[in-house]
Write a protein that holds these residues in place. Structure first.
Motif, mmCIF file in Angstrom:
data_model
loop_
_atom_site.group_PDB
_atom_site.id
_atom_site.type_symbol
_atom_site.label_atom_id
_atom_site.label_comp_id
_atom_site.label_asym_id
_atom_site.label_seq_id
_atom_site.Cartn_x
_atom_site.Cartn_y
_atom_site.Cartn_z
ATOM 1 N N PRO A 1 0.811 -1.222 0.000
ATOM 2 C CA PRO A 1 0.000 0.000 0.000
ATOM 3 C C PRO A 1 0.850 1.280 0.000
ATOM 4 O O PRO A 1 0.494 2.257 -0.654
ATOM 5 N N ILE A 2 1.968 1.265 0.751
ATOM 6 C CA ILE A 2 2.811 2.461 0.818
ATOM 7 C C ILE A 2 3.457 2.741 -0.538
ATOM 8 O O ILE A 2 3.563 3.907 -0.962
ATOM 9 N N LEU B 1 0.896 4.283 -2.614
ATOM 10 C CA LEU B 1 0.668 5.673 -2.197
ATOM 11 C C LEU B 1 1.581 6.626 -2.959
ATOM 12 O O LEU B 1 1.131 7.641 -3.504
ATOM 13 N N ASN C 1 -5.679 1.375 4.461
ATOM 14 C CA ASN C 1 -4.433 0.628 4.251
ATOM 15 C C ASN C 1 -3.177 1.487 4.301
ATOM 16 O O ASN C 1 -2.067 0.951 4.319
ATOM 17 N N VAL C 2 -3.306 2.836 4.328
ATOM 18 C CA VAL C 2 -2.127 3.705 4.485
ATOM 19 C C VAL C 2 -2.354 4.758 5.570
ATOM 20 O O VAL C 2 -1.556 5.672 5.724
ATOM 21 N N PHE D 1 0.361 5.075 8.375
ATOM 22 C CA PHE D 1 1.591 5.612 7.786
ATOM 23 C C PHE D 1 1.471 7.120 7.563
ATOM 24 O O PHE D 1 2.401 7.880 7.858
ATOM 25 N N CYS D 2 0.327 7.561 7.041
ATOM 26 C CA CYS D 2 0.136 8.983 6.745
ATOM 27 C C CYS D 2 0.093 9.823 8.024
ATOM 28 O O CYS D 2 0.669 10.917 8.074
#
Length: 545
Positions: free
Chosen positions: A314-315, A318, A454-455, A458-459
């Protein structure tokens, strides 16, 4: 449906159809969205944010510039003064600080005149340590360590590094230990928020996410109370606040706080996860079905693989998605400005023409209505509007503070005259800080809603790191503001206003669904945009007709 549930609950384990539910479904249908057990869990976990505030704000007092100095005998040719810059031309040994050389690190190590910018080093590297610690503890909490043990490790390391800081022999060792302290405390901010919200129903997650800010405000409010009796020795202050996270870890966190059932389930420990949920339900006066089992997350992953979805992480997706990269860049730029201003204003209180201890206490009290107002307004106000107005209010308040700032080196009589303007300046600064606190809190929730599941973690982590980067630079401005307070307020004001305007380029998220993947969000937002354009065109045609 209710009869079916009761029938399943009466059946013994392993008899009849097996009831498989997700953690969300178990919480909503059986445990309770937000019962007494979750309230206790949230409260006990959020207590750690008090020590987070102590670590972050202790340097307001330990690294404060001494208020005044006096001559030793008649050798310096003066009776004394109230500004540090006025001692720069004096011979060493001809003068001394009125509060003694142990009142702060600046007094003990002579961090004035040509060494004054060294005074900003400990706080700057503290926030750099927080930046790195946020990334490390975020990964550890998702990995083998887990949420609870990550908070435990953070508290124990924080207690140890704070205690060791009190024995620092010079500014360089002191700065190194402040970096270690910043790294250690990072786990409290991220992991406490996650651990608090992972057993809460969807309806209450926004409000529960704000609880940690209340406890941070409590820590903020208590630090001047602890600092005032220890004002003659900065080392004593560090030793006192080092005891609190140690006691919390031993007597509260380890025996009474449960691990996140979501993390346990992801790690393949479904029985333990179910035991945690069963205990929560029992405390809430409810009961789980005997044949209930939790739906394994791996089931969803296998289904996605069978459908042939993109194998990239996912990253990685992104960074290959134009709209997401643009949005992430805008959020990080906005976060940098707000982090710089929010932490900078707290550290800049010594540049106000008012009593330091009282000013810190007033700022701490302004955190409480800021969190409350933010929680209420988020229920019915657009996120973008609320954040932008809060940031602009902060900027305007900082610019107004320039009117009442003292300028440069003044003698005692001039300094006394400026005190007449200190109360209006304090009131304006308090309003500005309350607005900055609101903007800071809202940006976290706004970021959660801007990106898919899914991100999302992280964000939020990237946004927090940009905040910490801004915070790490702000102490340099605070030190410069000791000789030019109006300049520090100008920079804070410009950055806050810039952040407010940058947020206008972000989309509104109020009442929008939380999407699961980047692809889904892109498709849904595109359809929503097209329907809006069609509606506007139809409206225009009707007007023309």
């Amino acid at each position: 449906m209710d009869e079916e549930k009761h029938r399943l609950m009466r059946e013994p384990s392993g008899v009849g159809n097996k009831l498989q539910l997700t953690v969300d479904e178990v919480v909503e249908e059986y445990v309770g969205s937000f019962g007494f057990s979750q309230l206790v869990q949230v409260t006990l976990v959020s207590l750690a944010r008090i020590f987070d505030a102590h670590c972050t704000l202790v340097t307001i007092f330990t690294d404060a510039q001494p208020q005044s100095w006096r001559c030793i005998g008649h050798e310096c040719g003066s009776t004394g003064g109230s500004t540090a810059a006025s001692v720069c031309g004096l011979e060493p040994g001809t003068w001394e600080w009125s509060g003694g050389n142990t009142s702060s690190t600046i007094a003990e190590w002579g961090l004035v005149c040509d060494r004054r910018f060294l005074a900003a080093l400990p706080t700057s590297v503290y926030f750099l340590g927080s930046l790195i610690g946020s990334a490390v503890f975020g990964r550890l909490a998702d990995g083998r360590l887990g949420r609870k043990r990550a908070v435990l490790a953070s508290c124990l390391l924080t207690a140890a590094t704070i205690f060791l800081t009190s024995f620092s022999p010079n500014i360089w060792i002191y700065s190194l230990l402040r970096f270690a302290n910043g790294f250690s405390r990072a786990g409290m901010g991220i992991c406490c928020l996650v651990l608090s919200t992972e057993t809460i129903g969807r309806r209450w997650r926004g409000q529960v996410g704000q609880v940690g800010f209340f406890f941070f405000a409590a820590g903020f409010l208590s630090i001047p109370v602890i600092a005032y009796p220890t004002r003659t020795c900065w080392r004593t202050l560090y030793r006192i606040i080092s005891i609190l996270p140690l006691l919390y870890s031993i007597f509260i966190l380890m025996p009474f706080v449960a691990e996140s059932p979501r993390w346990l389930l992801v790690r393949g420990r479904s029985k333990e996860a179910l035991d945690v949920l069963r205990r929560y339900a029992r405390i809430n006066g409810k009961e789980l079905p005997l044949n209930l089992s939790l739906l394994e997350p791996s089931t969803n992953e296998k289904m996605a693989a069978c459908k042939g979805e993109n194998s990239a992480s996912p990253i990685e997706r992104l960074w290959n998605t134009t709209w997401a990269v643009r949005r992430m860049a805008m959020v990080m730029l906005t976060g940098f400005g707000i982090g710089f201003v929010y932490y900078g204003i707290q550290l800049n209180v010594e540049n106000l023409d008012f009593n330091l201890y009282l000013t810190v206490a007033i700022n701490a009290m302004m955190e409480i209505p800021a969190v409350f107002i933010g929680s209420v307004l988020l229920a019915f106000t657009n996120r973008r509007l609320l954040f932008s107005v809060s940031a602009l209010t902060t900027g305007i308040s900082c610019l107004l503070c320039m009117i009442f700032s003292r300028t440069g080196d003044k003698n005692d009589s001039e300094s006394s005259s400026t005190k007449r303007g200190s109360l209006p300046q304090l009131m304006i600064e308090a309003i500005g800080f309350m607005a900055a606190s609101t903007a800071f809190d809202v940006l976290y929730i706004y970021c959660v809603e801007l990106f898919p599941t899914n991100v999302r973690n992280f964000c939020v982590s990237m946004m927090r790191q940009s905040m910490m980067l801004g915070a790490s630079i702000s102490p340099l401005l605070v030190v410069f503001g000791r000789s030019s307070p109006s300049l520090s307020f100008l920079v804070f004001g410009v950055l806050a206003i810039t952040s407010g305007f940058l947020s206008l380029w972000l989309p509104e998220t109020r009442n929008s669904p939380l999407y699961e993947t980047l692809e889904q969000q892109e498709e849904e937002e595109m359809l929503e945009s097209e329907s809006t354009d069609i509606g506007m065109e139809l409206g225009t045609e009707k007007v023309q007709m």
